[in-house]
Write a protein that holds these residues in place. Sequence first.
Motif, PDB file in Angstrom:
ATOM      1  N   ALA A  99       0.853  -1.186   0.000  1.00 15.41           N
ATOM      2  CA  ALA A  99       0.000   0.000   0.000  1.00 15.41           C
ATOM      3  C   ALA A  99       0.888   1.234   0.000  1.00 15.41           C
ATOM      4  CB  ALA A  99      -0.924  -0.009   1.210  1.00 15.41           C
ATOM      5  N   SER A 100       1.246   1.710  -1.201  1.00 22.89           N
ATOM      6  CA  SER A 100       2.184   2.828  -1.289  1.00 22.89           C
ATOM      7  C   SER A 100       1.571   4.135  -0.804  1.00 22.89           C
ATOM      8  CB  SER A 100       2.689   2.981  -2.719  1.00 22.89           C
ATOM      9  OG  SER A 100       1.634   3.333  -3.581  1.00 22.89           O
ATOM     10  N   THR A 101       0.251   4.243  -0.831  1.00 28.22           N
ATOM     11  CA  THR A 101      -0.375   5.479  -0.357  1.00 28.22           C
ATOM     12  C   THR A 101      -0.316   5.590   1.156  1.00 28.22           C
ATOM     13  OG1 THR A 101      -2.535   4.405  -0.385  1.00 28.22           O
ATOM     14  CG2 THR A 101      -1.913   5.671  -2.333  1.00 28.22           C
ATOM     15  N   TYR A 102       0.071   4.514   1.826  1.00 30.05           N
ATOM     16  CA  TYR A 102       0.234   4.530   3.274  1.00 30.05           C
ATOM     17  C   TYR A 102       1.708   4.715   3.651  1.00 30.05           C
ATOM     18  CZ  TYR A 102      -4.596   3.396   4.136  1.00 30.05           C
ATOM     19  OH  TYR A 102      -5.969   3.452   4.214  1.00 30.05           O
ATOM     20  N   ARG A 103       2.432   5.344   2.738  1.00 33.69           N
ATOM     21  CA  ARG A 103       3.839   5.622   2.990  1.00 33.69           C
ATOM     22  C   ARG A 103       3.997   6.432   4.262  1.00 33.69           C
ATOM     23  NH1 ARG A 103       7.547   5.120  -0.755  1.00 33.69           N
ATOM     24  NH2 ARG A 103       5.935   5.097  -2.358  1.00 33.69           N
ATOM     25  N   SER A 105       2.721   6.032   7.102  1.00 36.65           N
ATOM     26  CA  SER A 105       1.519   6.132   7.933  1.00 36.65           C
ATOM     27  C   SER A 105       1.583   5.201   9.141  1.00 36.65           C
ATOM     28  CB  SER A 105       0.283   5.799   7.093  1.00 36.65           C
ATOM     29  OG  SER A 105      -0.875   5.763   7.904  1.00 36.65           O
ATOM     30  N   TRP A 106       0.913   5.606  10.195  1.00 38.25           N
ATOM     31  CA  TRP A 106       0.808   4.778  11.395  1.00 38.25           C
ATOM     32  C   TRP A 106      -0.444   3.906  11.353  1.00 38.25           C
ATOM     33  CZ3 TRP A 106       5.336   4.960  13.361  1.00 38.25           C
ATOM     34  CH2 TRP A 106       6.057   6.151  13.361  1.00 38.25           C
ATOM     35  N   ILE A 107      -1.235   4.049  10.284  1.00 41.27           N
ATOM     36  CA  ILE A 107      -2.478   3.290  10.155  1.00 41.27           C
ATOM     37  C   ILE A 107      -2.242   2.037   9.322  1.00 41.27           C
ATOM     38  CG2 ILE A 107      -4.836   3.355   9.249  1.00 41.27           C
ATOM     39  CD1 ILE A 107      -4.730   6.418   9.670  1.00 41.27           C
ATOM     40  N   THR A 108      -2.807   0.922   9.761  1.00 35.06           N
ATOM     41  CA  THR A 108      -2.684  -0.329   9.009  1.00 35.06           C
ATOM     42  C   THR A 108      -3.851  -0.434   8.035  1.00 35.06           C
ATOM     43  OG1 THR A 108      -1.760  -1.386  10.970  1.00 35.06           O
ATOM     44  CG2 THR A 108      -2.442  -2.827   9.163  1.00 35.06           C
ATOM     45  N   PRO A 109      -3.585  -0.448   6.739  1.00 36.18           N
ATOM     46  CA  PRO A 109      -4.683  -0.571   5.765  1.00 36.18           C
ATOM     47  C   PRO A 109      -5.271  -1.978   5.791  1.00 36.18           C
ATOM     48  CG  PRO A 109      -2.554  -0.582   4.652  1.00 36.18           C
ATOM     49  CD  PRO A 109      -2.264  -0.325   6.091  1.00 36.18           C
ATOM     50  N   THR A 110      -6.590  -2.058   5.664  1.00 37.23           N
ATOM     51  CA  THR A 110      -7.261  -3.355   5.751  1.00 37.23           C
ATOM     52  C   THR A 110      -8.184  -3.654   4.564  1.00 37.23           C
ATOM     53  OG1 THR A 110      -9.100  -2.439   7.020  1.00 37.23           O
ATOM     54  CG2 THR A 110      -7.230  -3.278   8.273  1.00 37.23           C
ATOM     55  N   GLU A 111      -8.344  -2.701   3.655  1.00 37.84           N
ATOM     56  CA  GLU A 111      -9.256  -2.887   2.526  1.00 37.84           C
ATOM     57  C   GLU A 111      -8.476  -3.161   1.256  1.00 37.84           C
ATOM     58  OE1 GLU A 111     -12.440  -3.046   2.972  1.00 37.84           O
ATOM     59  OE2 GLU A 111     -12.537  -2.250   5.014  1.00 37.84           O
ATOM     60  N   ARG A 112      -9.085  -3.925   0.349  1.00 38.37           N
ATOM     61  CA  ARG A 112      -8.414  -4.229  -0.925  1.00 38.37           C
ATOM     62  C   ARG A 112      -8.029  -2.960  -1.656  1.00 38.37           C
ATOM     63  NH1 ARG A 112     -11.321  -8.600  -4.630  1.00 38.37           N
ATOM     64  NH2 ARG A 112      -9.638  -7.873  -5.964  1.00 38.37           N
ATOM     65  N   TYR A 115      -4.618  -1.104  -1.280  1.00 38.25           N
ATOM     66  CA  TYR A 115      -3.385  -1.690  -1.794  1.00 38.25           C
ATOM     67  C   TYR A 115      -3.286  -1.530  -3.295  1.00 38.25           C
ATOM     68  CZ  TYR A 115      -2.800  -3.688   2.841  1.00 38.25           C
ATOM     69  OH  TYR A 115      -2.624  -3.838   4.183  1.00 38.25           O
ATOM     70  N   ASP A 116      -2.127  -1.108  -3.775  1.00 37.57           N
ATOM     71  CA  ASP A 116      -1.989  -0.856  -5.203  1.00 37.57           C
ATOM     72  C   ASP A 116      -1.025  -1.790  -5.924  1.00 37.57           C
ATOM     73  OD1 ASP A 116      -0.133   2.292  -4.689  1.00 37.57           O
ATOM     74  OD2 ASP A 116      -0.075   0.402  -3.625  1.00 37.57           O
ATOM     75  N   TYR A 117      -0.306  -2.620  -5.207  1.00 37.46           N
ATOM     76  CA  TYR A 117       0.569  -3.596  -5.846  1.00 37.46           C
ATOM     77  C   TYR A 117       0.285  -4.972  -5.235  1.00 37.46           C
ATOM     78  CZ  TYR A 117       3.084   0.565  -7.350  1.00 37.46           C
ATOM     79  OH  TYR A 117       3.402   1.774  -7.891  1.00 37.46           O
TER      80      TYR A 117
END
Length: 128
Positions: A99-103, A105-112, A115-117
């Motif tokens: 998930a490059s957009t969460y560069r 970030s302190w937040i853990t992404p959980t949705e499809r 994620y971009d790769y």
Amino acid sequence: QVQLVESGGGSVQPGDSLKLSCEAAGLTFGDVAMGWFRQAPGKEREFVSGITWSSQSTDYQNSVKGRFSISRDNAKNTVYLQMNNLKSEDTGVYYCAAASTYRGSWITPTERYDYDYWGQGTQVTVSS
């Protein structure tokens, strides 16, 4: 060009363990959040676990809490998923994602869509 390559899948019996690995290339691995998803036959791809760039925060799907553990080694550009006490319902193709957009970030992404790769996936089969 970003590449994510999973390994470590296989066929095991209920109660066994497996450790999946995902090696990344073509991105600044140490900056981005990483995740694991899985897809069982006939079902939607679902979030399994995620980890922030610094490993400060992790998240898990409820059904795997206490059995699976995510970790990363930024020096090796690799994220891991340790899976213990495997059950038949854990069967599926496991995908690594970045998930490059969460560069940073302190937040853990959980949705499809976070994620971009994506990697190509590795099969995990749990059967007696």
